[in-house]
Design a protein around this motif. Structure first.
Motif, PDB file in Angstrom:
ATOM      1  N   ARG A   1      -4.667  -4.416   6.390  1.00 51.30           N
ATOM      2  CA  ARG A   1      -4.930  -4.875   5.013  1.00 51.30           C
ATOM      3  C   ARG A   1      -4.425  -6.307   4.902  1.00 51.30           C
ATOM      4  NH1 ARG A   1      -3.403  -1.502  -0.283  1.00 51.30           N
ATOM      5  NH2 ARG A   1      -5.296  -0.455   0.423  1.00 51.30           N
TER       6      ARG A   1
ATOM      7  N   SER B   1       0.858  -1.193   0.000  1.00 54.35           N
ATOM      8  CA  SER B   1       0.000   0.000   0.000  1.00 54.35           C
ATOM      9  C   SER B   1       0.888   1.236   0.000  1.00 54.35           C
ATOM     10  CB  SER B   1      -0.873   0.009   1.256  1.00 54.35           C
ATOM     11  OG  SER B   1      -1.466   1.277   1.456  1.00 54.35           O
ATOM     12  N   THR B   2       0.463   2.260  -0.687  1.00 58.33           N
ATOM     13  CA  THR B   2       1.083   3.581  -0.537  1.00 58.33           C
ATOM     14  C   THR B   2       0.096   4.507   0.164  1.00 58.33           C
ATOM     15  OG1 THR B   2       2.505   3.322  -2.459  1.00 58.33           O
ATOM     16  CG2 THR B   2       2.029   5.590  -1.767  1.00 58.33           C
ATOM     17  N   ARG B   3      -1.035   4.779  -0.477  1.00 56.94           N
ATOM     18  CA  ARG B   3      -1.990   5.765   0.015  1.00 56.94           C
ATOM     19  C   ARG B   3      -2.624   5.400   1.350  1.00 56.94           C
ATOM     20  NH1 ARG B   3      -1.246   6.239  -4.866  1.00 56.94           N
ATOM     21  NH2 ARG B   3      -1.272   4.010  -4.761  1.00 56.94           N
ATOM     22  N   THR B   4      -3.161   4.192   1.444  1.00 56.02           N
ATOM     23  CA  THR B   4      -3.960   3.872   2.635  1.00 56.02           C
ATOM     24  C   THR B   4      -3.085   3.885   3.880  1.00 56.02           C
ATOM     25  OG1 THR B   4      -5.279   2.484   1.184  1.00 56.02           O
ATOM     26  CG2 THR B   4      -5.666   2.256   3.533  1.00 56.02           C
TER      27      THR B   4
ATOM     28  N   GLN C   1     -11.662   3.636   1.673  1.00 53.76           N
ATOM     29  CA  GLN C   1     -11.561   4.222   0.329  1.00 53.76           C
ATOM     30  C   GLN C   1     -12.920   4.808  -0.055  1.00 53.76           C
ATOM     31  OE1 GLN C   1      -8.768   4.574  -1.707  1.00 53.76           O
ATOM     32  NE2 GLN C   1     -10.165   5.887  -2.875  1.00 53.76           N
TER      33      GLN C   1
ATOM     34  N   HIS D   1     -13.223  -2.249   0.891  1.00 59.09           N
ATOM     35  CA  HIS D   1     -12.213  -1.247   1.264  1.00 59.09           C
ATOM     36  C   HIS D   1     -12.997  -0.005   1.714  1.00 59.09           C
ATOM     37  CE1 HIS D   1      -8.708   1.163   1.371  1.00 59.09           C
ATOM     38  NE2 HIS D   1      -8.168   0.901   0.200  1.00 59.09           N
TER      39      HIS D   1
ATOM     40  N   PRO E   1      -9.066   5.083  -7.391  1.00 57.64           N
ATOM     41  CA  PRO E   1      -8.514   4.874  -6.048  1.00 57.64           C
ATOM     42  C   PRO E   1      -6.986   4.904  -6.060  1.00 57.64           C
ATOM     43  CG  PRO E   1      -9.382   2.815  -6.953  1.00 57.64           C
ATOM     44  CD  PRO E   1      -9.776   3.904  -7.912  1.00 57.64           C
ATOM     45  N   LEU E   2      -6.397   4.681  -7.225  1.00 59.71           N
ATOM     46  CA  LEU E   2      -4.949   4.595  -7.420  1.00 59.71           C
ATOM     47  C   LEU E   2      -4.392   3.362  -6.690  1.00 59.71           C
ATOM     48  CD1 LEU E   2      -4.022   8.395  -7.066  1.00 59.71           C
ATOM     49  CD2 LEU E   2      -4.552   7.136  -9.187  1.00 59.71           C
TER      50      LEU E   2
HETATM   51  N1   CP Z   1      -6.349   3.340  -2.883  1.00 58.04           N
HETATM   52  C1   CP Z   1      -5.513   2.492  -2.275  1.00 58.04           C
HETATM   53  O1   CP Z   1      -5.944   1.588  -1.555  1.00 58.04           O
HETATM   54  O2   CP Z   1      -4.196   2.699  -2.556  1.00 58.04           O
HETATM   55  P1   CP Z   1      -3.012   1.880  -1.888  1.00 58.04           P
HETATM   56  O3   CP Z   1      -3.098   0.457  -2.406  1.00 58.04           O
HETATM   57  O4   CP Z   1      -1.742   2.561  -2.325  1.00 58.04           O
HETATM   58  O5   CP Z   1      -3.208   1.909  -0.409  1.00 58.04           O
END
Ligand code: CP
Length: 306
Positions: A104, A52-55, A135, A132, A265-266
């Motif tokens: 996660r 994961s980056t964002r979450t 998100q 998720h 969501p990226l």
């Molecule tokens: N949107 C999202 O869940 O991004 P990550 O996988 O980077 O957390």
């Protein structure tokens, strides 16, 4: 109101409870000192069994901005899961050290299981191809901020709708908002699961399924693009065949409404051409930042410090 509660899937929080979170997130966004230090002395455990980056970073940024601290792992290879420790035991440990757990995991249902073993709240940061929910909070806050309200909208979902947990959570939740029509755009192999369409039918939500992005573009108010997820395929050949099936580029954007917003969501791979980033309707990077504000609102509410 949300003090001590877990968030595992859509439906755990009511529309009113989510609206309160969005109002709080907007307050935090407009005043960076709002709620600063309210989580001093609190600890967040981030247990990420998948990348994961964002979450992960937005949850950690959220807790740090609230004055709390974080511990955890971003790679299960650095945890005792590699020695065979069960999820239940890992959760018991983390719950002994922290006040709230964000997890996660690649297995569907893992967050629910974790919540059954945890005396502290558990937040699902993605369980396989299932849900998720944070998100979804991010997506709804973005729609509310950029469209004024979550109502009277035609929302298109495009790409991997079969394994896309962000799509499942958002579609299920949007069904409770006023006058939302959904268009599911995917190849035959990646159609939206039946448990989602059954939910929409039960609530008498208008929706359609199509293979054609171009044809759908002119009627959409929100386009939710998704990545075809290599990690969910059993067969590399199928992934290669399907990965570039939908690519949103400037030409396709020219078919969309002036007030359209494009969400994702990226991470994105090829499904949105970089040239689209400069289009004012491309909202996905703003969306990622709203994710931090709504997670600040969520953590402070769950911790019961507001
Ligand atoms: N949107 C999202 O869940 O991004 P990550 O996988 O980077 O957390």
């Amino acid at each position: 109101m949300l003090k001590g509660r877990s968030l595992i899937e859509p439906g755990n929080f009511s529309i009113e409870e989510m609206d309160s979170l969005f109002t709080l997130a907007e307050k935090i966004e407009s005043d960076e000192h709002h709620l600063r230090e309210c989580c001093r002395g609190k600890l967040l455990a981030t247990l990420f069994f998948e990348p994961s980056t964002r979450t992960r970073l937005s949850f950690e940024a959220a807790m740090l901005r609230l004055g709390g601290n974080c511990l955890g792992f971003a790679d299960p290879g650095s945890s005792s899961a590699v020695k065979g420790e069960s999820l239940a035991d890992t959760i018991r440990m983390a719950a002994g050290y922290a006040d709230v757990i964000v997890m996660r995991n690649p297995k569907e249902g893992a967050a629910l299981l974790a919540s059954r073993y945890s005396p502290v709240p558990v937040i699902n940061a993605g369980d396989g191809g299932h849900h998720h929910p944070t998100q979804t909070l991010t997506d709804l806050l973005t729609i509310r901020r950029l469209r004024g309200a979550v109502k009277n909208l035609t929302v298109g979902f495009c790409g991997d709708l079969k394994f896309g947990r962000t799509v499942h959570s958002l579609a299920k939740t949007l069904a409770y908002y006023e006058n939302i029509t959904m268009v599911f755009i995917s190849p035959e192999e990646l159609v939206i699961p039946e448990y989602i369409t059954r939910h929409l039918q039960k609530l008498k939500i208008e929706f359609s399924e199509t293979r054609n992005l171009e044809e759908s573009m002119p009627r959409l108010d929100v386009l939710y693009m998704t990545r075809v997820q290599r990690e969910r395929f059993f067969n590399e050949e199928d992934y290669i065949r399907l990965k570039d099936i939908y690519v949103l580029n400037a030409e396709r954007m020219s078919l969309g409404k002036e007030e359209l917003i494009v969400l994702h969501p990226l991470p994105r791979v090829n499904e949105i051409a970089v040239e689209v980033d400069d289009d004012p309707r491309a909202a996905y990077f703003r969306q990622a930042k709203y994710g931090m504000y709504v997670r600040m609102a969520l953590l402070s509410s769950i911790m019961g410090v507001i």
